[in-house]
Enzyme design. Structure first.
Site, PDB file in Angstrom:
ATOM      1  N   PHE A 177       0.807  -1.228   0.000  1.00 63.13           N
ATOM      2  CA  PHE A 177       0.000   0.000   0.000  1.00 63.13           C
ATOM      3  C   PHE A 177       0.842   1.281   0.000  1.00 63.13           C
ATOM      4  CE2 PHE A 177      -2.174  -3.153   2.875  1.00 63.13           C
ATOM      5  CZ  PHE A 177      -2.984  -3.692   1.897  1.00 63.13           C
ATOM      6  N   ARG A 191      -1.352   4.353  -0.458  1.00 67.15           N
ATOM      7  CA  ARG A 191      -2.264   4.231  -1.597  1.00 67.15           C
ATOM      8  C   ARG A 191      -3.022   5.529  -1.892  1.00 67.15           C
ATOM      9  NH1 ARG A 191      -6.318  -0.979  -1.895  1.00 67.15           N
ATOM     10  NH2 ARG A 191      -6.716  -0.968  -4.143  1.00 67.15           N
ATOM     11  N   THR A 207       4.778  11.634 -10.961  1.00 69.64           N
ATOM     12  CA  THR A 207       4.962  13.049 -11.300  1.00 69.64           C
ATOM     13  C   THR A 207       6.439  13.400 -11.463  1.00 69.64           C
ATOM     14  OG1 THR A 207       4.771  13.563  -8.935  1.00 69.64           O
ATOM     15  CG2 THR A 207       2.802  13.824 -10.283  1.00 69.64           C
ATOM     16  N   ARG A 226       1.062  15.878  -4.988  1.00 72.22           N
ATOM     17  CA  ARG A 226      -0.074  15.154  -5.569  1.00 72.22           C
ATOM     18  C   ARG A 226      -1.383  15.550  -4.894  1.00 72.22           C
ATOM     19  NH1 ARG A 226      -1.165  10.426  -8.956  1.00 72.22           N
ATOM     20  NH2 ARG A 226       1.030  10.313  -9.510  1.00 72.22           N
ATOM     21  N   GLU A 282       7.508   1.286   0.007  1.00 71.44           N
ATOM     22  CA  GLU A 282       8.263   1.943  -1.062  1.00 71.44           C
ATOM     23  C   GLU A 282       9.616   2.412  -0.540  1.00 71.44           C
ATOM     24  OE1 GLU A 282       7.685   5.513  -4.378  1.00 71.44           O
ATOM     25  OE2 GLU A 282       5.966   4.763  -3.268  1.00 71.44           O
ATOM     26  N   GLU A 340      -4.935   2.680  -7.233  1.00 72.67           N
ATOM     27  CA  GLU A 340      -5.235   3.765  -6.300  1.00 72.67           C
ATOM     28  C   GLU A 340      -6.604   4.424  -6.462  1.00 72.67           C
ATOM     29  OE1 GLU A 340      -1.004   5.767  -5.249  1.00 72.67           O
ATOM     30  OE2 GLU A 340      -1.465   5.639  -7.371  1.00 72.67           O
ATOM     31  N   PHE A 361      -1.309   8.378  -2.409  1.00 74.23           N
ATOM     32  CA  PHE A 361      -0.120   9.224  -2.395  1.00 74.23           C
ATOM     33  C   PHE A 361      -0.440  10.710  -2.306  1.00 74.23           C
ATOM     34  CE2 PHE A 361       4.044  10.670  -4.081  1.00 74.23           C
ATOM     35  CZ  PHE A 361       4.889   9.836  -3.373  1.00 74.23           C
ATOM     36  N   ALA A 419       2.229   4.412  -7.753  1.00 71.58           N
ATOM     37  CA  ALA A 419       1.548   5.354  -8.642  1.00 71.58           C
ATOM     38  C   ALA A 419       0.567   4.660  -9.579  1.00 71.58           C
ATOM     39  CB  ALA A 419       2.569   6.181  -9.441  1.00 71.58           C
TER      40      ALA A 419
END
Length: 779
Positions: free
Chosen positions: A242, A356, A458, A324, A246, A729, A358, A527
């Site tokens: 989720f 999830r 992004t 974001r 990362e 997402e 972001f 993403a």
């Protein structure tokens, strides 16, 4: 004489087939191997974190003698034991130490690590340290941080178009407000874990539960002071991620690797649930201040909003997360004049990280609050205000975002209209209004909310992927790519791409563990881009191999390439149909290369952050949900009675998996917005650090009636794999409709004359307080 055509049937598991997840049966049976299920190498040692108990302090002395003296303890590591670097920051700011070195910046920050013969010994030893501190003033909350000057952890972003301030002054109507949006704990089934195995010379192999093997590889290499080619990182599957895996796995992998290299033995780190929750980051909580100007009919003229976030002690991914949030503050609505600002605040708490959506969910929730405020101010159905402010087409001039990207794939009107009609929204709302007039205790609410979510990293250079495909002489196929499997089905979907490309049964495609030793320099599986990127990379690899096979077949059978086609487990060459495996065997005999490295880079995207403009998203995914709730106004308790969802995944790569992702995303998002409450005390201690105090949704919390449909008519306008769209997402934001429905139920107390302004999570306590607040409303 020509040979007769062989009978062929369709293959199993092509693209767009509703195939089961490749490990679903193993998950159910308990036979899917996770890192803690792997047989441990002989002599494996176990590590535990030594956590501190101050939110902000200097370490004056750290006595670890009792820790080292406990029988079974093999080594104790501190910051000074890091061979080359004590930094695992994913950014260029280098502000995230492996172990705290003199300065404590959150309650629970690891200052040392214990390596012992057993996990139990390591955990017990970690609690024997004697640390002397000099306390420093902490800033725990966003408001605390603002009161002390509001130090920014990373540069903020501004998105601006038109004259927002001027139009706010000129608007016929105007309102301001503030909304608190809570964070969220990832609460994986499998927590963080890493197993490091030393090899020859400077080599080390790390098995780790991470979404970003290449970053773990870089971090381990950086801490050890070795080149990346000495570090191999493997990931077969994760028991949930989720976003939290990362960057947060870096610390455990680095510590395991340092200990393994020092002691020349395998070392495993697996923190217990409490330590995991205390020491690792979460979804950012936000404080949103908004100012909106609008016409008497409810059409928005201008929006100004500031999104302040509790980021924690280090930057981590807070920059792109808060960016974001601004990218999605408009959701599906056109703001003619707009100014949006982010405020990523440094706090003396654990460094928050990806989750999830972001930042998108927090941005979108703030935008929906603005719509809700306008509706209550005008006494209208919020759906009417939503539809009035939707993005339009190019002819309308209402299709440019606050970041100056032109929206060319807008289908939100059709999505909402279809759902509104199929779920009978208008009649149900009228019936609920009537019910609320006569019900003294139970009040009902209903809401329809849209989702428009941008798909791409992004940070432009992350939009790339690689894949490695081997075809063996028996016609079986080996697949490896940079995507990681966390239960979302990316392995299955990419295998379907290969099955479809070669026109072979999916059983002939072997899915193998993600490893930095096969596909290098990968981006995180994040993403919502895992299937998009890796599916296209695998397709490219298959295309290369097929071109070679076609060229060989055309030469071998003396025909043209146009007369060579791949059909179900066969290849048609002119009038002859031969098994795929036979062609591969013959190509091998002719020394044709049967392996390829595929690559894909997303086209047409660019982003100038300094200017606040560009095309950061390749396309948008759309959806809408209607939620109906019942609230007990005496206790604040509530039930989600019914949910109807219509969601856009383009031409689905796998409808069965996509439906599961939508259902799971909805329930997870509903948990974030209703029951999952993070709480720190004034000393910076996380009070909600276990299942006893932190409430994720249970199976019994799912909507009593749960209707989920795919917009089967949708097809991606861009050249994505199979014309599909991302699904990871976007569904998480559909349950914003639950909060809006709760709001309507509460507002019925005073005949909908005032917006209840529910903060999230909208726990029963908050709902009850809102009910009591409105009962005291004048008039």
């Amino acid at each position: 004489m020509d040979k007769p055509n062989l009978e062929v049937s369709n293959i199993t598991g092509p693209m767009h087939a509703p195939l089961r997840h490749d490990s679903a049966h193993k998950h159910v049976a308990g036979t899917a191997d996770y890192i803690d299920d792997m047989p441990e190498p002989n002599g494996t040692l176990h590590g535990a974190l030594g956590l501190t108990d101050r939110p902000h302090a200097e370490i004056l002395a750290m006595d670890l003698s009792a820790v080292a003296a406990l029988p079974g303890v093999v080594s104790v590591l501190t910051a000074r034991d890091m061979p080359h670097s004590n930094d695992i920051s994913p950014t260029h700011l280098h502000d995230e130490p492996v172990l705290a070195d003199g300065l404590i910046q959150f309650h629970g920050q690891p200052a040392f690590a214990v390596i012992a013969e057993t996990r139990d010994i390591a955990r017990r030893a970690a609690r024997l340290a004697k640390i002397t501190y000099r306390d420093l003033p902490p800033a725990i909350d966003v408001i605390d941080a603002m009161a002390t000057g509001g130090t920014l952890i990373t540069p903020p972003l501004t998105l601006e178009r038109g004259d927002a301030l001027g139009e706010l002054e000129r608007a016929p109507r105007r309102l301001q407000g503030r909304m608190r949006i809570g964070g969220q704990e990832h609460f994986y089934l499998e927590g963080h874990i890493a197993l490091a195995i030393p090899g020859e010379d400077d080599e080390i192999t790390v098995w780790v539960s991470t979404q970003h093997p290449s970053e773990v590889q870089r971090m381990v290499a950086q801490v050890l002071g070795v080149p990346s080619n000495a570090v191999t990182v493997n990931v077969r599957r994760m028991g949930g991620a989720f976003g939290g895996k990362e960057t947060q796995g870096n610390q455990f992998a680095a510590l395991a690797a340092v200990a393994a290299r020092k002691l020349r033995r395998a070392v495993k780190f697996r923190p217990d649930r409490d330590d995991d929750m205390v020491a690792t980051g979460k979804r950012h909580d936000f404080l949103v201040d908004y100012d909106v100007g609008f016409n008497d009919d409810g059409r928005i003229r201008a929006v100004q909003a500031n999104y302040a976030a509790r980021c924690g002690y280090s930057a981590d991914l807070s920059g792109p997360v808060t960016d974001r949030a601004l990218f999605h503050a408009d959701n599906a609505y056109f703001y003619p004049h707009v100014k949006l600002t982010s405020q990523p605040l440094k706090t003396d708490t654990v460094s928050n990280t990806a989750f999830r959506g972001f930042g998108g969910p927090q941005g979108m929730l703030g935008g929906e609050r603005i719509i809700e405020e306008i509706a209550y101010a005008l006494g209208k159905d919020p759906l009417d205000i939503r539809k009035l402010n939707f993005y339009g087409d190019a002819a309308s001039g209402r299709n440019v975002t606050p970041y100056h990207q032109t929206i060319e794939d807008n289908i939100i009107v059709r999505i909402v209209d279809e759902l509104e009609a199929s779920a009978d929204y208008r009649a149900r709302r009228a019936a609920i209004v009537e019910f609320n007039r006569s019900s003294r205790v139970i009040r009902k609410g209903i809401a329809l909310t849209p989702v428009k979510f941008g798909i791409s990293f992004t940070l432009t250079h992350l939009n790339q992927a690689g894949a490695l495909v081997h075809v063996y002489t028996d016609g079986s196929v080996h697949l490896n790519h940079g995507g990681t499997e966390m239960g979302q089905g990316v392995y299955t979907k990419v295998a379907q791409v290969l099955a479809d490309s070669f026109q072979i049964d999916i059983e002939r495609v072997k899915i193998t563990a993600t490893t930095t030793g096969k596909v290098p320099n990968t981006s995180a599986t994040a993403a919502s881009s895992g299937s998009d990127l890796n599916g296209m990379a695998a397709f490219d690899a298959a295309h290369q191999i097929k071109e070679r096979l076609v060229a060989f077949a055309a030469e071998r059978w003396q025909t043209t390439a146009e007369n060579v086609t791949f059909e179900a487990n066969h290849v048609r060459i002119g009038q002859e149909l031969i098994p795929f495996a036979q062609l591969v065997q013959e190509a091998y005999g002719a020394r044709v290369q049967l392996s390829a490295a595929g690559f894909y880079a997303t086209p047409h995207i660019h982003w100038d952050r300094a200017a606040g403009r560009g095309t950061p998203f390749y396309y948008f995914a759309y959806g809408a949900a209607i939620s109906e709730v019942s609230v007990d106004t005496l206790t604040g308790e509530y039930m989600v009675d019914r949910v109807d969802v219509l969601h856009d995944v383009g031409r689905s790569l796998n409808p069965a998996i996509d439906l599961g992702q939508i259902e799971g995303g909805f329930v997870q998002g509903m948990g974030w917005l209703t029951t999952e409450e993070l709480w720190w005390d004034e000393k910076g201690r996380l009070g909600t650090h276990a299942p006893s105090t932190y409430k994720i949704p249970l199976a019994s919390d799912r909507p009593k009636i749960f209707n989920v449909r795919l917009a089967e008519w949708s097809e991606n306008l861009e050249e994505t794999i199979g014309k599909s769209k991302a699904v990871g997402e976007p569904p998480l934001m559909l349950p914003i409709s639950v909060v809006e429905a709760l709001s309507m139920a509460v507002a019925s107390i005073i005949d909908y004359r005032e917006c209840p302004r529910l903060d999230t999570p909208a726990t029963p306590e908050r709902v009850l307080m809102a009910v009591e607040r409105l009962r005291a409303f004048p008039g």
